[in-house]
Scaffold this motif. Sequence first.
Motif, mmCIF file in Angstrom:
data_model
loop_
_atom_site.group_PDB
_atom_site.id
_atom_site.type_symbol
_atom_site.label_atom_id
_atom_site.label_comp_id
_atom_site.label_asym_id
_atom_site.label_seq_id
_atom_site.Cartn_x
_atom_site.Cartn_y
_atom_site.Cartn_z
ATOM 1 N N MET A 1 -36.904 -12.737 3.983
ATOM 2 C CA MET A 1 -36.371 -11.709 4.865
ATOM 3 C C MET A 1 -36.845 -11.947 6.291
ATOM 4 O O MET A 1 -38.026 -12.172 6.533
ATOM 5 C CB MET A 1 -36.841 -10.318 4.400
ATOM 6 C CG MET A 1 -36.395 -9.189 5.336
ATOM 7 S SD MET A 1 -36.918 -7.556 4.755
ATOM 8 C CE MET A 1 -38.720 -7.720 4.815
ATOM 9 N N HIS A 2 -35.929 -11.862 7.205
ATOM 10 C CA HIS A 2 -36.296 -11.992 8.619
ATOM 11 C C HIS A 2 -36.905 -10.694 9.110
ATOM 12 O O HIS A 2 -36.339 -9.616 8.918
ATOM 13 C CB HIS A 2 -35.058 -12.327 9.454
ATOM 14 C CG HIS A 2 -35.322 -12.302 10.928
ATOM 15 N ND1 HIS A 2 -36.122 -13.255 11.552
ATOM 16 C CD2 HIS A 2 -34.911 -11.441 11.900
ATOM 17 C CE1 HIS A 2 -36.173 -12.969 12.847
ATOM 18 N NE2 HIS A 2 -35.454 -11.884 13.080
ATOM 19 N N LEU A 3 -38.077 -10.782 9.727
ATOM 20 C CA LEU A 3 -38.735 -9.598 10.272
ATOM 21 C C LEU A 3 -38.425 -9.477 11.752
ATOM 22 O O LEU A 3 -38.651 -10.410 12.521
ATOM 23 C CB LEU A 3 -40.249 -9.677 10.068
ATOM 24 C CG LEU A 3 -40.756 -9.640 8.627
ATOM 25 C CD1 LEU A 3 -42.273 -9.689 8.613
ATOM 26 C CD2 LEU A 3 -40.257 -8.408 7.890
ATOM 27 N N GLN A 4 -37.914 -8.336 12.118
ATOM 28 C CA GLN A 4 -37.661 -8.060 13.524
ATOM 29 C C GLN A 4 -38.849 -7.269 14.076
ATOM 30 O O GLN A 4 -39.068 -6.127 13.699
ATOM 31 C CB GLN A 4 -36.369 -7.256 13.702
ATOM 32 C CG GLN A 4 -36.012 -6.996 15.164
ATOM 33 C CD GLN A 4 -34.709 -6.245 15.299
ATOM 34 O OE1 GLN A 4 -34.012 -5.997 14.322
ATOM 35 N NE2 GLN A 4 -34.379 -5.865 16.523
ATOM 36 N N ILE A 5 -39.627 -7.916 14.934
ATOM 37 C CA ILE A 5 -40.838 -7.308 15.483
ATOM 38 C C ILE A 5 -40.553 -6.783 16.886
ATOM 39 O O ILE A 5 -40.022 -7.503 17.738
ATOM 40 C CB ILE A 5 -41.996 -8.332 15.548
ATOM 41 C CG1 ILE A 5 -42.203 -9.011 14.174
ATOM 42 C CG2 ILE A 5 -43.271 -7.649 16.012
ATOM 43 C CD1 ILE A 5 -42.618 -8.102 13.071
ATOM 44 N N GLU A 6 -40.894 -5.526 17.121
ATOM 45 C CA GLU A 6 -40.715 -4.922 18.436
ATOM 46 C C GLU A 6 -42.017 -4.254 18.871
ATOM 47 O O GLU A 6 -42.859 -3.903 18.033
ATOM 48 C CB GLU A 6 -39.615 -3.863 18.402
ATOM 49 C CG GLU A 6 -38.245 -4.366 17.992
ATOM 50 C CD GLU A 6 -37.253 -3.230 17.889
ATOM 51 O OE1 GLU A 6 -36.829 -2.719 18.942
ATOM 52 O OE2 GLU A 6 -36.929 -2.844 16.752
ATOM 53 N N ARG A 7 -42.154 -4.071 20.159
ATOM 54 C CA ARG A 7 -43.303 -3.369 20.724
ATOM 55 C C ARG A 7 -42.878 -1.989 21.196
ATOM 56 O O ARG A 7 -41.706 -1.747 21.469
ATOM 57 C CB ARG A 7 -43.881 -4.167 21.905
ATOM 58 C CG ARG A 7 -44.323 -5.575 21.539
ATOM 59 C CD ARG A 7 -45.547 -5.577 20.663
ATOM 60 N NE ARG A 7 -45.810 -6.904 20.104
ATOM 61 C CZ ARG A 7 -46.831 -7.173 19.303
ATOM 62 N NH1 ARG A 7 -47.673 -6.234 18.955
ATOM 63 N NH2 ARG A 7 -47.000 -8.400 18.820
ATOM 64 N N PHE A 8 -43.833 -1.105 21.274
ATOM 65 C CA PHE A 8 -43.551 0.234 21.775
ATOM 66 C C PHE A 8 -43.483 0.210 23.302
ATOM 67 O O PHE A 8 -43.922 -0.742 23.944
ATOM 68 C CB PHE A 8 -44.629 1.217 21.307
ATOM 69 C CG PHE A 8 -44.523 1.582 19.856
ATOM 70 C CD1 PHE A 8 -43.712 2.630 19.456
ATOM 71 C CD2 PHE A 8 -45.217 0.868 18.891
ATOM 72 C CE1 PHE A 8 -43.597 2.971 18.112
ATOM 73 C CE2 PHE A 8 -45.111 1.196 17.545
ATOM 74 C CZ PHE A 8 -44.298 2.260 17.162
ATOM 75 N N SER A 9 -42.948 1.273 23.861
ATOM 76 C CA SER A 9 -42.909 1.384 25.313
ATOM 77 C C SER A 9 -44.334 1.400 25.857
ATOM 78 O O SER A 9 -45.284 1.744 25.148
ATOM 79 C CB SER A 9 -42.196 2.679 25.723
ATOM 80 O OG SER A 9 -42.969 3.813 25.356
ATOM 81 N N ASP A 10 -44.486 1.028 27.097
ATOM 82 C CA ASP A 10 -45.816 1.013 27.715
ATOM 83 C C ASP A 10 -46.464 2.393 27.644
ATOM 84 O O ASP A 10 -47.679 2.509 27.416
ATOM 85 C CB ASP A 10 -45.718 0.567 29.177
ATOM 86 C CG ASP A 10 -45.341 -0.905 29.310
ATOM 87 O OD1 ASP A 10 -45.494 -1.644 28.318
ATOM 88 O OD2 ASP A 10 -44.901 -1.310 30.401
ATOM 89 N N GLU A 11 -45.659 3.426 27.823
ATOM 90 C CA GLU A 11 -46.197 4.794 27.796
ATOM 91 C C GLU A 11 -46.769 5.144 26.426
ATOM 92 O O GLU A 11 -47.888 5.646 26.316
ATOM 93 C CB GLU A 11 -45.095 5.791 28.158
ATOM 94 C CG GLU A 11 -45.563 7.238 28.179
ATOM 95 C CD GLU A 11 -44.438 8.207 28.509
ATOM 96 O OE1 GLU A 11 -44.702 9.428 28.497
ATOM 97 O OE2 GLU A 11 -43.303 7.742 28.774
ATOM 98 N N LEU A 12 -45.999 4.851 25.376
ATOM 99 C CA LEU A 12 -46.492 5.120 24.024
ATOM 100 C C LEU A 12 -47.664 4.212 23.674
ATOM 101 O O LEU A 12 -48.622 4.634 23.023
ATOM 102 C CB LEU A 12 -45.370 4.936 23.002
ATOM 103 C CG LEU A 12 -44.463 6.142 22.744
ATOM 104 C CD1 LEU A 12 -43.365 5.763 21.761
ATOM 105 C CD2 LEU A 12 -45.256 7.313 22.201
ATOM 106 N N GLU A 13 -47.593 2.964 24.066
ATOM 107 C CA GLU A 13 -48.672 2.013 23.804
ATOM 108 C C GLU A 13 -49.977 2.519 24.415
ATOM 109 O O GLU A 13 -51.037 2.492 23.774
ATOM 110 C CB GLU A 13 -48.311 0.656 24.393
ATOM 111 C CG GLU A 13 -49.204 -0.491 23.927
ATOM 112 C CD GLU A 13 -48.903 -0.933 22.506
ATOM 113 O OE1 GLU A 13 -49.878 -1.079 21.750
ATOM 114 O OE2 GLU A 13 -47.728 -1.114 22.170
#
Length: 327
Positions: A1-13
């Motif tokens: 399965m291909h994993l799609q990795i994303e980051r949170f917005s700078d504010e949430l981070e």
Amino acid sequence: MHLQIERFSDELEDMMKTMYNYPFRNGLIKVNGFTMPGTYEKSADAIENFQVRDDDVWACSFPKTGTTWMQEMVWCIANDLDYERGKVPLTERFPHLDLSTRADFSAIVKANPEIHIPREMVDSINYTANLPSPRFIKTHLPFNLLPRQFRTGEKRPKIIYIVRNAKDTCISYYHFTRILEGLQGSFEDWCNLFLQDAVMYGPFWKHALGYWEKRVEKNLLFLKYEDMKQDLPMIIKKTATFLGKNLTTDQLSSLTEHLSFENMKANPAVNNEHLIYGIKKLTQSKVDGKFMRNGEMNQWKSEMSPDIIERFDQWTRENLKGTRLYF
């Protein structure tokens, strides 16, 4: 399965970095739309290729929705109410498959040799894989991150999923995270994270609906925490039927008493008190409390502001519209 990795917005981070104090996790990331610890990536292949068995029994849930309660019920029914064998810690006889994806426990052990971390935590995937059949396995993974053999239908073990009112789940998760993970910040801050799907294993409703959509499958039983609270004997009988077991009237009465909140909280095999001290020391949490807090329904009525309640109710209506799932 291909994993799609994303980051949170700078504010949430920035907010999460301020609120969380849990080392060896590498922050939180989005994996195929779900919030997971950064350390999950190291174990993703092992989870994806985990060898499922048809005689497994899986307890699936979002955190703090009654998982431990449901696990003990399921194990006792499947094992003919063998309370003597049930004295073995639940973490050993019903291990949490994805627990070691939540932090680098090997690094924790090396850096903190004075803190005892059980083997079923250090490498939960390998520990679970090597258990004899029939295995009882807990997971907080959403359906689309379960091992591949689930999604292909190659293996069809029994799955019991439990869900709870979102507001009470949020409150219970908040207290749990304060006690065990040194969470900083206000309850309102936490609610904002919860509503923005920025707590581990979120989004909450997407998690629940992933299993709800599979409820027509004969190998899946979908339960509600509130039903367990309101009529535990009925849920015990329903679960026993699902597991192919018949309970006598005396057995039903005995198990109902065994599963009372007071008995669960006092039972060292299920209350996880043996883990609390070491984890609190690691996270430097100064908050007193128990793994099992009070188990009550409708805590939100006294702990949430009217504004937060309205936000949760609107969020719930939007997510459950047309699904036939209700609370």
